[in-house]
Design an enzyme around this catalytic site. Structure first.
Site, PDB file in Angstrom:
ATOM      1  N   TYR A 296       1.295   1.501  13.739  1.00 31.04           N
ATOM      2  CA  TYR A 296       1.334   2.617  12.842  1.00 31.04           C
ATOM      3  C   TYR A 296       1.387   3.968  12.931  1.00 31.04           C
ATOM      4  O   TYR A 296      -0.073   4.135  13.162  1.00 31.04           O
ATOM      5  CB  TYR A 296       0.523   2.022  11.519  1.00 31.04           C
ATOM      6  CG  TYR A 296       1.177   0.632  11.017  1.00 31.04           C
ATOM      7  CD1 TYR A 296       1.051   0.740   9.155  1.00 31.04           C
ATOM      8  CD2 TYR A 296       0.039   0.076  11.414  1.00 31.04           C
ATOM      9  CE1 TYR A 296       1.448  -0.677   8.577  1.00 31.04           C
ATOM     10  CE2 TYR A 296       0.130  -1.332  10.081  1.00 31.04           C
ATOM     11  CZ  TYR A 296       0.797  -1.479   9.615  1.00 31.04           C
ATOM     12  OH  TYR A 296       0.377  -2.589   8.609  1.00 31.04           O
TER      13      TYR A 296
ATOM     14  N   LYS B 104       6.017   6.697   7.225  1.00 32.12           N
ATOM     15  CA  LYS B 104       5.108   5.519   8.229  1.00 32.12           C
ATOM     16  C   LYS B 104       6.222   4.904   8.799  1.00 32.12           C
ATOM     17  O   LYS B 104       7.581   4.694   9.113  1.00 32.12           O
ATOM     18  CB  LYS B 104       4.176   4.451   7.490  1.00 32.12           C
ATOM     19  CG  LYS B 104       3.262   4.073   7.009  1.00 32.12           C
ATOM     20  CD  LYS B 104       3.294   3.498   6.405  1.00 32.12           C
ATOM     21  CE  LYS B 104       1.814   3.430   4.745  1.00 32.12           C
ATOM     22  NZ  LYS B 104       1.917   1.962   4.311  1.00 32.12           N
TER      23      LYS B 104
ATOM     24  N   ASP C 272      -6.413  -6.237  -1.437  1.00 27.88           N
ATOM     25  CA  ASP C 272      -5.129  -6.699  -1.941  1.00 27.88           C
ATOM     26  C   ASP C 272      -5.350  -7.484  -3.352  1.00 27.88           C
ATOM     27  O   ASP C 272      -4.090  -7.341  -3.977  1.00 27.88           O
ATOM     28  CB  ASP C 272      -4.768  -7.461  -0.507  1.00 27.88           C
ATOM     29  CG  ASP C 272      -4.308  -6.200   0.463  1.00 27.88           C
ATOM     30  OD1 ASP C 272      -4.528  -5.113   0.142  1.00 27.88           O
ATOM     31  OD2 ASP C 272      -3.863  -6.436   0.961  1.00 27.88           O
TER      32      ASP C 272
ATOM     33  N   HIS D 220       0.862  -1.081   0.139  1.00 26.62           N
ATOM     34  CA  HIS D 220       0.141  -0.187   0.241  1.00 26.62           C
ATOM     35  C   HIS D 220       0.827   0.725   0.248  1.00 26.62           C
ATOM     36  O   HIS D 220       1.588   1.425   0.641  1.00 26.62           O
ATOM     37  CB  HIS D 220      -0.608   0.003   1.484  1.00 26.62           C
ATOM     38  CG  HIS D 220      -1.737  -1.233   1.589  1.00 26.62           C
ATOM     39  ND1 HIS D 220      -1.826  -1.940   2.242  1.00 26.62           N
ATOM     40  CD2 HIS D 220      -2.499  -1.888   0.746  1.00 26.62           C
ATOM     41  CE1 HIS D 220      -2.476  -3.021   1.972  1.00 26.62           C
ATOM     42  NE2 HIS D 220      -2.570  -3.486   1.664  1.00 26.62           N
TER      43      HIS D 220
END
Length: 195
Positions: free
Chosen positions: A144, A84, A180, A74
């Site tokens: 995250y 991130k 996905d 992603h």
């Protein structure tokens, strides 16, 4: 403080370069005594030491039930591209970052590290990278930290099984989301993400 080997010691963190410029491995060092432990999961000075001039905009936690599950790959398109900082709070994952930066000498190369509750390692992933993972244990939990909020119109991804990337997933793939499974392979005309 940066040492001669390129490693940055910053409070309760040790930051190391990976083979992909800007992608950092972050080792955490908890303070422990007879009562238990205190662990710093984030400090703004960590980003500053790594040359990141952006605040955390969003914090997410994922929990994945089965070993072998693959999430990703992603990313978000500019201007919503994000840094991130990924850490494993329970279990273990094979965590992958793919360089999608236009003009990068490591364009379309990937790097992976095992992140686990026990090794206290995280990945600091710059903007312009795609991110994915495979769980190595059941009941895995990740934290995250994102420098940009989730923006549906900017989200995108690449098929984690794209043969052009040839990611060597360590376990047979047990599960992937419908979203996905629908992600495309890299288009032959794709030249990368601009800043």
């Amino acid at each position: 403080m940066t040492g001669p080997d390129g490693r940055v010691a910053n409070g309760r963190f040790l930051v190391e370069d990976t083979p992909l410029a800007g992608l950092k491995r972050v080792q955490r060092f908890p303070l422990e005594d007879a009562r238990g432990a205190l662990e710093r999961l984030y400090c703004s000075s960590l980003f500053t030491a790594c040359g990141i001039d952006a605040a955390i905009a969003q914090i997410n936690r994922t929990r994945t039930y089965a070993a072998g599950t693959v999430r990703g790959l992603h990313f978000q398109h500019p201007p919503h591209a994000e840094v991130k900082f990924v850490q494993c709070l329970r279990g273990a994952v094979f965590d992958v970052a793919v360089d999608l930066r236009a003009g990068s000498p490591t364009f379309l190369q990937w790097h992976a590290d095992v992140l686990s509750r026990d090794n206290l390692t995280g990945l600091l992933i710059p903007a312009g990278f795609a991110h994915g993972l495979q769980t190595l244990s059941d009941d895995t939990e990740l934290l995250y930290l994102h420098t940009a909020a989730y923006t549906p119109e900017a989200e995108d991804g690449i098929d984690a099984l794209d043969p052009q990337l040839a990611i060597d997933w360590p376990l047979p793939i047990a599960e992937r989301s419908e979203r996905d499974l629908a992600l495309p392979h890299i288009h032959p005309d794709f030249t990368g993400l601009s800043a």
